[in-house]
Every structure is written in structure tokens, then in C-alpha cells.
Design a protein around this motif. Sequence first.
Motif, PDB file in Angstrom:
ATOM      1  N   HIS A  78       0.837  -1.202   0.000  1.00 51.05           N
ATOM      2  CA  HIS A  78       0.000   0.000   0.000  1.00 51.05           C
ATOM      3  C   HIS A  78       0.875   1.256   0.000  1.00 51.05           C
ATOM      4  N   ALA A  81       2.390   2.008  -3.359  1.00 48.33           N
ATOM      5  CA  ALA A  81       1.392   2.462  -4.332  1.00 48.33           C
ATOM      6  C   ALA A  81       1.034   3.934  -4.144  1.00 48.33           C
ATOM      7  N   TYR A  82       1.197   4.445  -2.929  1.00 44.85           N
ATOM      8  CA  TYR A  82       0.826   5.835  -2.622  1.00 44.85           C
ATOM      9  C   TYR A  82       2.025   6.709  -2.253  1.00 44.85           C
ATOM     10  N   ASP A  83       3.222   6.289  -2.619  1.00 46.28           N
ATOM     11  CA  ASP A  83       4.427   7.051  -2.329  1.00 46.28           C
ATOM     12  C   ASP A  83       4.548   7.359  -0.831  1.00 46.28           C
ATOM     13  N   CYS A  84       4.044   6.469  -0.001  1.00 50.57           N
ATOM     14  CA  CYS A  84       4.052   6.598   1.462  1.00 50.57           C
ATOM     15  C   CYS A  84       3.196   7.761   1.966  1.00 50.57           C
ATOM     16  N   SER A  86      -0.487   8.572   2.497  1.00 49.53           N
ATOM     17  CA  SER A  86      -1.909   8.218   2.547  1.00 49.53           C
ATOM     18  C   SER A  86      -2.377   8.238   3.995  1.00 49.53           C
ATOM     19  N   ASN A  88      -3.911   5.807   5.444  1.00 48.34           N
ATOM     20  CA  ASN A  88      -3.552   4.505   6.029  1.00 48.34           C
ATOM     21  C   ASN A  88      -2.117   4.497   6.540  1.00 48.34           C
ATOM     22  N   LYS A 118       5.595  13.522  -9.093  1.00 44.90           N
ATOM     23  CA  LYS A 118       4.393  12.671  -9.109  1.00 44.90           C
ATOM     24  C   LYS A 118       3.097  13.448  -8.930  1.00 44.90           C
ATOM     25  N   THR A 119       3.170  14.552  -8.177  1.00 44.98           N
ATOM     26  CA  THR A 119       1.983  15.365  -7.928  1.00 44.98           C
ATOM     27  C   THR A 119       2.396  16.807  -7.702  1.00 44.98           C
ATOM     28  N   TYR A 125      -1.010  13.970   5.442  1.00 43.61           N
ATOM     29  CA  TYR A 125      -1.952  13.217   6.255  1.00 43.61           C
ATOM     30  C   TYR A 125      -1.358  13.103   7.646  1.00 43.61           C
ATOM     31  N   LYS A 139      -6.524  15.107   6.633  1.00 49.93           N
ATOM     32  CA  LYS A 139      -5.670  15.587   5.547  1.00 49.93           C
ATOM     33  C   LYS A 139      -5.501  17.085   5.752  1.00 49.93           C
TER      34      LYS A 139
END
Length: 169
Positions: A78, A81-84, A86, A88, A118-119, A125, A139
Amino acid sequence: MAEQQSAFYKAFKKELLEPLKNYLLENNETIAVAESVTSGLLQLAFGTIKDASCFYQGGITAYNLGQKCRHLLVEPVHAAAYDCISQNVAKEMALHVCTLFRSNWGLSITGYAAPVEKTKEVFAYCSIAYNTRIVFAEKIIPQHTEPSEVQLEYARKLLQYLGDCMHKK
């Protein structure tokens, strides 16, 4: 430099840290911190409090996937997948820093202080754990744009959220 330290001390110590310290001491509770995007600012904040060793267990700055997985037991699939970055990941960090440092309270934050490839979004978070359960997750979208100011804003917000959680308890 002394002017920056003075501003930091005033911004955190008077408004946010003293009530947290008082709560923790009065309730005989402890706290630990897991952070990445704030690069140790939360640890610095707690470390500046008089008698911090009576309630502050310590902290960890885990900046990448490998360290978050190794030290904070973040689930790697996980996290990758979220570049750490998130909710979660923040929750896992808060829960596991409590275990790592044997503390009642755990704070965590992970995010971006500046746009990356990436963004282009800047956000973080954060999460707060209390006695093995998540009591707060949010967030944060910063108002500032300068990375160092973003980091300070994140740290202040998380400390405010912690105060709110303690007040509700």
C-alpha cells in the motif's frame, strides 16, 4: 538564527506545548512522534519543553518507504502504491510509534512540503493514536507555499489537533 529560534519557541511553547505538557503530566501519560514531512520539527518542539523527559518518550523521522516499513511496520505494498503518502500510512505510523516507544499517545504525519514530479499538490496526512486506537485522522492542505513554512504549518496544526483530542478525552 536566534530570531528564528525565538519565533519558533514563541509559536509552539506558549500557545500549544504548555497545555499539552500539563495534560500529559496531570494524567500520567506519555507521547511519541513519527514524522516524515516535518523532518523532526515535532520532535524539536517536544524536546524544547521543560521536563520533557517526564512525558515525551521520543520520536522517529522516517523519510522513505524502507524506513517506514522497517521501523514503523507500515504495510509496504500500500505504501509503495501511494508514495508513502496516505491516511492509512499515517494511521499505521501513529499506532506503531506508540508500540515502538511504549507511549499512550502517538502522533504521525506524512506528506509533501513542496510539489514533486508525481503530484503538484502539497498536502499531508496526520493521525493521532491513543492507547492502541486511532482517535483522529486528517488531511492537511497548507495555506503557505514556502516549504519551510509549510512544515511549520503542518507541525502547528497537528499539535492543535492533539490539544483538541486531549480536551475531548
